[in-house]
Motif scaffolding. Structure first.
Motif, PDB file in Angstrom:
ATOM      1  N   ILE A 190       0.991 -11.047   3.158  1.00 30.89           N
ATOM      2  CA  ILE A 190       1.910 -10.048   3.700  1.00 30.89           C
ATOM      3  C   ILE A 190       1.472  -8.678   3.196  1.00 30.89           C
ATOM      4  N   ILE A 191       1.277  -7.758   4.119  1.00 29.11           N
ATOM      5  CA  ILE A 191       0.894  -6.392   3.772  1.00 29.11           C
ATOM      6  C   ILE A 191       2.061  -5.476   4.099  1.00 29.11           C
ATOM      7  N   GLU A 214       0.769   4.801  12.785  1.00 32.66           N
ATOM      8  CA  GLU A 214      -0.364   4.670  13.701  1.00 32.66           C
ATOM      9  C   GLU A 214      -1.463   3.791  13.105  1.00 32.66           C
ATOM     10  N   TYR A 215      -1.686   3.928  11.821  1.00 30.02           N
ATOM     11  CA  TYR A 215      -2.701   3.101  11.171  1.00 30.02           C
ATOM     12  C   TYR A 215      -2.338   1.621  11.276  1.00 30.02           C
ATOM     13  N   LEU A 217      -5.391   0.629   3.902  1.00 24.55           N
ATOM     14  CA  LEU A 217      -4.671  -0.374   4.682  1.00 24.55           C
ATOM     15  C   LEU A 217      -5.635  -1.410   5.256  1.00 24.55           C
ATOM     16  N   ILE A 218      -6.787  -0.965   5.700  1.00 29.31           N
ATOM     17  CA  ILE A 218      -7.801  -1.893   6.233  1.00 29.31           C
ATOM     18  C   ILE A 218      -8.262  -2.850   5.140  1.00 29.31           C
ATOM     19  N   ASP A 219      -8.531  -2.319   3.950  1.00 31.74           N
ATOM     20  CA  ASP A 219      -8.948  -3.164   2.827  1.00 31.74           C
ATOM     21  C   ASP A 219      -7.859  -4.177   2.478  1.00 31.74           C
ATOM     22  N   ALA A 220      -6.610  -3.736   2.536  1.00 29.00           N
ATOM     23  CA  ALA A 220      -5.494  -4.636   2.230  1.00 29.00           C
ATOM     24  C   ALA A 220      -5.427  -5.779   3.240  1.00 29.00           C
ATOM     25  N   ALA A 221      -5.599  -5.445   4.514  1.00 24.53           N
ATOM     26  CA  ALA A 221      -5.540  -6.468   5.564  1.00 24.53           C
ATOM     27  C   ALA A 221      -6.702  -7.448   5.454  1.00 24.53           C
ATOM     28  N   ASP A 222      -7.833  -6.995   4.930  1.00 20.83           N
ATOM     29  CA  ASP A 222      -9.009  -7.855   4.770  1.00 20.83           C
ATOM     30  C   ASP A 222      -8.957  -8.688   3.491  1.00 20.83           C
ATOM     31  N   SER A 223      -7.969  -8.462   2.656  1.00 25.66           N
ATOM     32  CA  SER A 223      -7.886  -9.133   1.363  1.00 25.66           C
ATOM     33  C   SER A 223      -7.270 -10.525   1.500  1.00 25.66           C
ATOM     34  N   VAL A 260       0.856  -1.184   0.000  1.00 21.18           N
ATOM     35  CA  VAL A 260       0.000   0.000   0.000  1.00 21.18           C
ATOM     36  C   VAL A 260       0.895   1.238   0.000  1.00 21.18           C
ATOM     37  N   ILE A 261       0.861   1.984  -1.091  1.00 21.51           N
ATOM     38  CA  ILE A 261       1.644   3.218  -1.224  1.00 21.51           C
ATOM     39  C   ILE A 261       0.771   4.395  -0.798  1.00 21.51           C
ATOM     40  N   ASN A 262       1.163   5.091   0.239  1.00 19.20           N
ATOM     41  CA  ASN A 262       0.396   6.271   0.656  1.00 19.20           C
ATOM     42  C   ASN A 262       0.874   7.492  -0.136  1.00 19.20           C
TER      43      ASN A 262
END
Length: 362
Positions: free
Chosen positions: A105-106, A115-116, A95-101, A50-52
């Motif tokens: 490895i995220i 913090e996120y 990031l939440i969507d990535a973790a739920d995918s 995930v690129i912010n």
């Protein structure tokens, strides 16, 4: 009659055994285990980054992308990069969507995501997380998170030493002292760690060197970078160090326009601009490499080997290949041999502890 049937049954059994012994081996029936992929294949993780921000900065995030692509090619892993954009309100949901995918490895980076990640990772103990350029707070547990930090102060010391040695501002601009510059993206600890190392290196080259420091206030504003750079060049600087990500593209434009010089950051920026703007590369004497690509490649390799120390942070410096100075063909062409020798000597002194580089990171 019973005896007769018994004899027939016995003869049939013996014949069957002989046929089995002399005939081809029977093919075993497929089993569930036989259909399962090999252990090495099954163990290959699916990686999501995930690129912010956005790709295309020819610096920090592009370096991360290169490392992932190399790992994908060499290790045969499934990997994907998501650009969450420049709107901070979209970073945590991404990031939440990535973790739920489906990914195992995220990976994310920069202090803005710290913090996120500290909030998201504990809710997904079955997943592994990596964060680069900052460390999470391990007092919160986070045994499934691996953090990568960099000794950017070490690499920036070399950049400052280099700038202090090659500058001709005192002679050409009729200044009482040498003048060089540095532009940071924001006034934050990790950027100030670049700057403190840069200043120390410049002062070791010449104690009278003046280092002009300014912050752009953002990472993707080349126009702002050019504006600040032109002002610095007008103040007498002839070399400016880019510590501002995509904003730094403006530094290079200013250097080309003013026929001055720049030092790139994170990636070997002269080579990255070589095809799109060959004239510009002549103004980028070297780059301070923060090897995000190498560090992510290394982390994935160690994960595959079962050796990655989740639940802890590692700081990568010159010794670990985490930082260093780009010694490309432009460096070789434009850098006098005596200065190359001094840079090499400084690297060795940092490694053996003779040179202690200042840092703002505690």
């Amino acid at each position: 009659m019973k005896r007769y049937l018994y004899v027939l049954f016995t003869v049939a059994m013996v014949a069957g055994m002989l046929l089995t012994a002399c005939g081809p081996a029977a093919t075993p029936a497929p089993t569930k285990a036989a259909e399962t992929p090999k252990a090495s294949e099954a163990a290959k993780p699916r990686v999501l980054v995930v690129i912010n921000g956005v790709l295309g900065d020819k610096s920090f995030f592009d370096s991360a992308a290169r490392g992932i692509e190399e790992a994908k090619k060499d290790f045969g892993i499934e990997a994907k990069i998501i650009e969450a954009g420049t709107d901070p309100s979209k970073w945590e949901p991404a990031l939440i969507d990535a973790a739920d995918s489906k990914y195992d490895i995220i990976i994310c980076g920069t202090w803005q995501m710290k913090e996120y990640l500290e909030n998201v990772a504990p809710k997904h103990p079955d997943k592994k997380f990596m964060i680069f350029d900052v460390s999470v707070d391990y007092s919160k547990g986070l045994k499934n998170v691996y953090s990568i930090t960099y000794k950017q102060n070490e690499g920036s010391y070399l950049a400052g030493l280099y700038a202090g040695l090659v500058t001709k501002s005192k002679m050409e601009m009729a200044n009482p002292q040498k003048v060089i510059g540095v532009i940071g993206g924001q006034d934050i600890p990790v950027i100030n760690d670049f700057i403190v190392g840069y200043k120390q290196g410049a002062k070791d080259a010449d104690p009278e060197t003046q280092v002009i420091v300014q912050y752009a206030g953002g990472w993707n504003d080349p126009a702002k970078g050019k504006e600040i750079s032109l002002a610095m060049y007008n103040q007498g600087a002839d070399i400016i160090f880019n510590v501002a990500g995509g904003t730094g593209a403006g530094i290079f434009e200013a250097a080309k326009a003013q026929k001055r010089y720049a030092i790139g950051v994170d990636s070997d920026q002269a080579l990255l601009f070589e095809s799109s703007d060959p004239a510009l590369t002549k103004n980028i004497l070297t780059s301070m490499m923060k090897n995000v690509d190498n560090s992510l490649y290394r982390a994935i390799k160690l994960h595959l080997e079962g050796k990655l120390p989740y639940g802890s942070a590692e700081a990568l410096g010159i010794k670990e290949g985490g930082v260093g100075l780009a010694k490309n063909k432009y460096y070789e062409q434009y850098t006098p041999d005596d200065i190359k020798k001094k840079i090499d000597e400084a690297e060795k002194k940092i490694l053996d502890g003779t040179i202690k580089v200042n840092t703002v990171i505690k």
